[in-house]
Design an enzyme around this catalytic site. Structure first.
Site, mmCIF file in Angstrom:
data_model
loop_
_atom_site.group_PDB
_atom_site.id
_atom_site.type_symbol
_atom_site.label_atom_id
_atom_site.label_comp_id
_atom_site.label_asym_id
_atom_site.label_seq_id
_atom_site.Cartn_x
_atom_site.Cartn_y
_atom_site.Cartn_z
ATOM 1 N N ARG A 246 0.861 -1.179 0.000
ATOM 2 C CA ARG A 246 0.000 0.000 0.000
ATOM 3 C C ARG A 246 0.898 1.229 0.000
ATOM 4 O O ARG A 246 1.937 1.253 0.663
ATOM 5 C CB ARG A 246 -0.904 0.029 1.235
ATOM 6 C CG ARG A 246 -2.105 -0.896 1.156
ATOM 7 C CD ARG A 246 -3.149 -0.351 0.202
ATOM 8 N NE ARG A 246 -4.379 -1.119 0.229
ATOM 9 C CZ ARG A 246 -4.680 -2.092 -0.618
ATOM 10 N NH1 ARG A 246 -3.799 -2.445 -1.541
ATOM 11 N NH2 ARG A 246 -5.834 -2.709 -0.543
ATOM 12 N N GLU A 275 -3.756 7.468 -5.223
ATOM 13 C CA GLU A 275 -3.977 6.894 -6.553
ATOM 14 C C GLU A 275 -5.247 7.439 -7.186
ATOM 15 O O GLU A 275 -6.240 7.659 -6.494
ATOM 16 C CB GLU A 275 -4.043 5.370 -6.439
ATOM 17 C CG GLU A 275 -2.741 4.772 -5.940
ATOM 18 C CD GLU A 275 -2.819 3.269 -5.692
ATOM 19 O OE1 GLU A 275 -3.895 2.673 -5.939
ATOM 20 O OE2 GLU A 275 -1.816 2.699 -5.258
ATOM 21 N N HIS A 293 -0.898 0.095 -10.074
ATOM 22 C CA HIS A 293 -1.540 -0.802 -9.105
ATOM 23 C C HIS A 293 -2.116 -2.037 -9.806
ATOM 24 O O HIS A 293 -3.310 -2.326 -9.729
ATOM 25 C CB HIS A 293 -2.636 -0.067 -8.334
ATOM 26 C CG HIS A 293 -2.949 -0.713 -7.018
ATOM 27 N ND1 HIS A 293 -3.389 -0.010 -5.918
ATOM 28 C CD2 HIS A 293 -2.895 -2.011 -6.604
ATOM 29 C CE1 HIS A 293 -3.608 -0.824 -4.904
ATOM 30 N NE2 HIS A 293 -3.300 -2.055 -5.302
#
Length: 326
Positions: A246, A275, A293
């Site tokens: 993360r 993000e 991601h």
């Protein structure tokens, strides 16, 4: 399966009343979203949530969401009849788990089925970052090879790799890196059982003793900014950082500063603080590999995650259990 989820849940043996309506929160993979709509008559939380919550909030019994979206504190508080959160993804730090525990709301996730793909991504990022393959590709495409030799990079074989978080994914990463002759050590809150890797009780010490630090720890308040400016400095100007966990686990401002100033050799990043926003300073650095991601982003893994999400939902509707509770 009937699309009338209220009539389905009302007939569950031993169930104290109905489960209530199912609500999709956030974007989900199209096959999962279609299944929720067609098989479960699920509602979808709109961008303007307040009027929707006022009308339907008390009717929602189950939320299906993703690790990137979750059910935050305010949303959970507004869903007064919520009984279960079914999460697509292994991470659930975006869901208020403490409130869920207090209220008896059960939460599931999708572990194991994405372990291999995430571990593959971590190793791929490590190789790309140290060997600078993505930068070399840009060098060729821009015509640089016609007039210059590409700079030497860094070998992977034999490197000292420290892993922050030796859970399922951390172990899979370590296992893969054994094939490169890497020396593996790790930091957890407590030593892991059943492994021969060296345990280092201090993250700062792990960084000092590593050529590469791989972040595989869960997100959440307990790991917020765990990879601090001090830890990044301990890696040093020849050290590398890889993060497939993360963005919140790393002090992003400190990381950017260290990379821009040359106090860290490079970084491979699949996750970020905000993000999909990526710090502009990183975009110009050939020492950094940036991914959107996508660690679990394969057809096979996303299909397995979808199947496990629906299995959790079906189990809860049938007998109030979950296949993979957190």
């Amino acid at each position: 399966m009937t699309t009338d989820i209220e009539s389905t849940t009302a007939s569950v043996p031993g169930a104290p009343g109905t489960v209530g309506r199912i609500l999709q929160v956030g974007a989900l993979m199209p096959p999962l979203a279609r299944a929720l709509a067609e098989r479960y008559d699920a509602l979808v939380l709109p961008a303007d949530a307040a009027p929707f919550i006022a009308e339907h909030g008390a009717d929602i019994g189950v939320v299906v969401t993703s690790g990137g979206e979750g059910v935050g504190t305010e949303l959970m508080a507004s869903l007064t009849s919520l009984k279960a959160v079914v999460n697509f993804g292994v991470g659930y730090d975006t869901t208020d788990v403490d409130q869920a525990r207090r209220r008896g709301i059960v939460v599931s996730n999708t572990p194991d089925v994405l372990t291999d793909c995430v571990a593959d991504t971590a190793v791929g990022l490590l190789i790309d970052t140290l060997r600078r393959f993505s930068a070399a590709d840009r060098f060729v495409r821009s015509g640089g090879w016609a007039s210059a030799r590409y700079p030497l990079a860094t070998s992977i074989s034999g490197k000292r790799v420290g892993i922050l978080g030796l859970g399922r994914i951390g172990r899979a990463i370590a296992h893969r890196l054994e094939g490169f002759g890497c020396v593996i050590s790790y930091h957890n809150r407590t030593p892991a059982s059943g492994v021969d890797y060296a345990y280092v009780s201090s993250l700062l010490q792990l960084a000092r003793e590593s050529d590469v630090l791989v972040v595989a720890a869960a997100g959440g308040d307990e790991t917020q900014r765990l990879v601090s400016a001090e830890v990044i400095d301990a890696l040093g100007e020849t050290g590398f950082l890889v993060n497939i966990a993360r963005g919140s686990v790393v002090d992003q401002d400190a990381l950017v500063a260290a990379l821009v100033e040359g106090r860290l050799a490079g970084a491979g990043l699949d996750v970020f603080d905000d993000e999909p926003n990526v710090p502009a300073e990183l975009l110009a650095l050939d020492t950094v590999v940036l991914l959107p991601h996508l660690a679990s982003g394969t057809v096979e893994t996303r299909r397995a995650m979808t199947d496990l999400t629906l299995a959790n939902l079906d189990a809860y509707l049938a007998d109030r259990t979950l296949v993979t509770p957190v």
